[in-house]
Design an enzyme around this catalytic site. Sequence first.
Site, mmCIF file in Angstrom:
data_model
loop_
_atom_site.group_PDB
_atom_site.id
_atom_site.type_symbol
_atom_site.label_atom_id
_atom_site.label_comp_id
_atom_site.label_asym_id
_atom_site.label_seq_id
_atom_site.Cartn_x
_atom_site.Cartn_y
_atom_site.Cartn_z
ATOM 1 N N ASP A 42 15.919 -64.258 -3.021
ATOM 2 C CA ASP A 42 16.166 -63.701 -4.347
ATOM 3 C C ASP A 42 16.807 -62.329 -4.193
ATOM 4 O O ASP A 42 16.222 -61.434 -3.567
ATOM 5 C CB ASP A 42 14.846 -63.593 -5.120
ATOM 6 C CG ASP A 42 15.048 -63.313 -6.599
ATOM 7 O OD1 ASP A 42 16.205 -63.312 -7.054
ATOM 8 O OD2 ASP A 42 14.046 -63.099 -7.306
ATOM 9 N N ASP A 135 21.940 -65.569 -8.150
ATOM 10 C CA ASP A 135 21.257 -64.626 -7.259
ATOM 11 C C ASP A 135 20.002 -65.171 -6.577
ATOM 12 O O ASP A 135 19.258 -64.397 -5.980
ATOM 13 C CB ASP A 135 20.908 -63.345 -8.019
ATOM 14 C CG ASP A 135 19.952 -63.585 -9.179
ATOM 15 O OD1 ASP A 135 19.769 -64.749 -9.570
ATOM 16 O OD2 ASP A 135 19.395 -62.605 -9.692
ATOM 17 N N GLU A 136 19.760 -66.475 -6.643
ATOM 18 C CA GLU A 136 18.578 -66.989 -5.960
ATOM 19 C C GLU A 136 18.770 -68.445 -5.557
ATOM 20 O O GLU A 136 19.518 -69.199 -6.189
ATOM 21 C CB GLU A 136 17.322 -66.831 -6.817
ATOM 22 C CG GLU A 136 17.351 -67.592 -8.119
ATOM 23 C CD GLU A 136 16.023 -67.513 -8.872
ATOM 24 O OE1 GLU A 136 14.955 -67.555 -8.223
ATOM 25 O OE2 GLU A 136 16.074 -67.421 -10.112
#
Length: 418
Positions: A42, A135-136
């Site tokens: 993350d 983003d993860e």
Amino acid sequence: MKALCRDCFWTGDEQPRRCPSCGSMRVVRHEELGVLGIAHLDCDAFYASVEKRDRPELRDVPLIVGGGVRGVVTTCCYIARMSGVRSAMPMFRARKLCPQATILKPDFQKYRTESRRIFDKVRDLTPLVQGLSLDEAWMDLSGTERLHGAPPAVTLARLQADIEADVGITVSIGLAPNKFLAKIASDLDKPRGFSVIGAAEATAFLATRPVGILPGVGPVMVQSLEKSGYRTVGDIARADLRDLADRFGQHGLHLHRLANGQDSRSVNPNEARKTISAETTFNEDLNRAEDLEDQLWPLCEKVARQLRAEGIAGRVAHLKLRRPDFQIVTRRRTLPVPTQTAKTLFAVARELLAAEPKGQPYRLIGAGLSDFVDGQEAGADFFAEGERRALKGEKAVDILRAKFGKGAVVTGRALKKE
């Protein structure tokens, strides 16, 4: 291996507080460290971190990425979070909590570019990468020890350091025996964290956590569980299976497994993305159909352009509206043929909008597509001549805009909006 230094990558079976090789205090210690292979990565306050990297003068000031007086916070840096600002918070509230914050509009093209840089590095380590957002992602490094010459934990520590050095932002890692625990672990020591939850302590670790930490448990489900006497994850873990099944059906049994740290889902890189959408919040409420349609068209363009870029088409169109009291209205319609065009999405969303009460004011409108198929199916139906013509025209516009800039081709409706 029961210990790992995140700075020099020393490993050992003892669990010292300080690295015996380089003296660093950043030592990960866990009994199962050498055998776990499922991870969740993350990025830390991703959009804000990218902006701070590109604008060093913002490094030590609170930063909020969002837009408009009536919009919402897309993300914010950790300094702003110390004032109580959070993602999805209304901008007017964020400004009150942190009036000294610098506010920037999001630059999603830049964020997508940086996301690709990060996850290209991840995919160099394993093909089993399941993205959740820009983003993860989850990744499965099980069985890669021989390939990389080190257990997954060491490979992940090296990846974390490489991203920070090369991309210029930090990420947090969660390592565990399954996806559910890995995602929880990645959030335990942000930013720049590396946390481990093993199978042995999972049930005890989860026991005191609120039930809302379980995936699939939203605010309504939280209320239902609490009314039934289940306030913590431990309450569900200790519950009678028959009682859970009677009250909540198969979902109750699924929650019982999660509450005991059990998750059989595999990391699936082919798992379909659920929806691609875009939305905008108005500075003032809008209630005239033509004004709402003017806001709707560029959103449809944005969604369709993204589908074409990814080579997919959507079978289900979505409309989202938010009233002044923040109540959300969602409508959807299955299309006769999959589409990649703004023309089709706008036409359907416009019809869905027309079915809503006349004169009702709204503060937000959004459009999206879901139920994706390969882009080759767009307009492939024998009777979809109109869709094929629209797709050909919009692809031509894509080429012109790529060559001469976004302003090279502007529709009449977009000019009216401006």
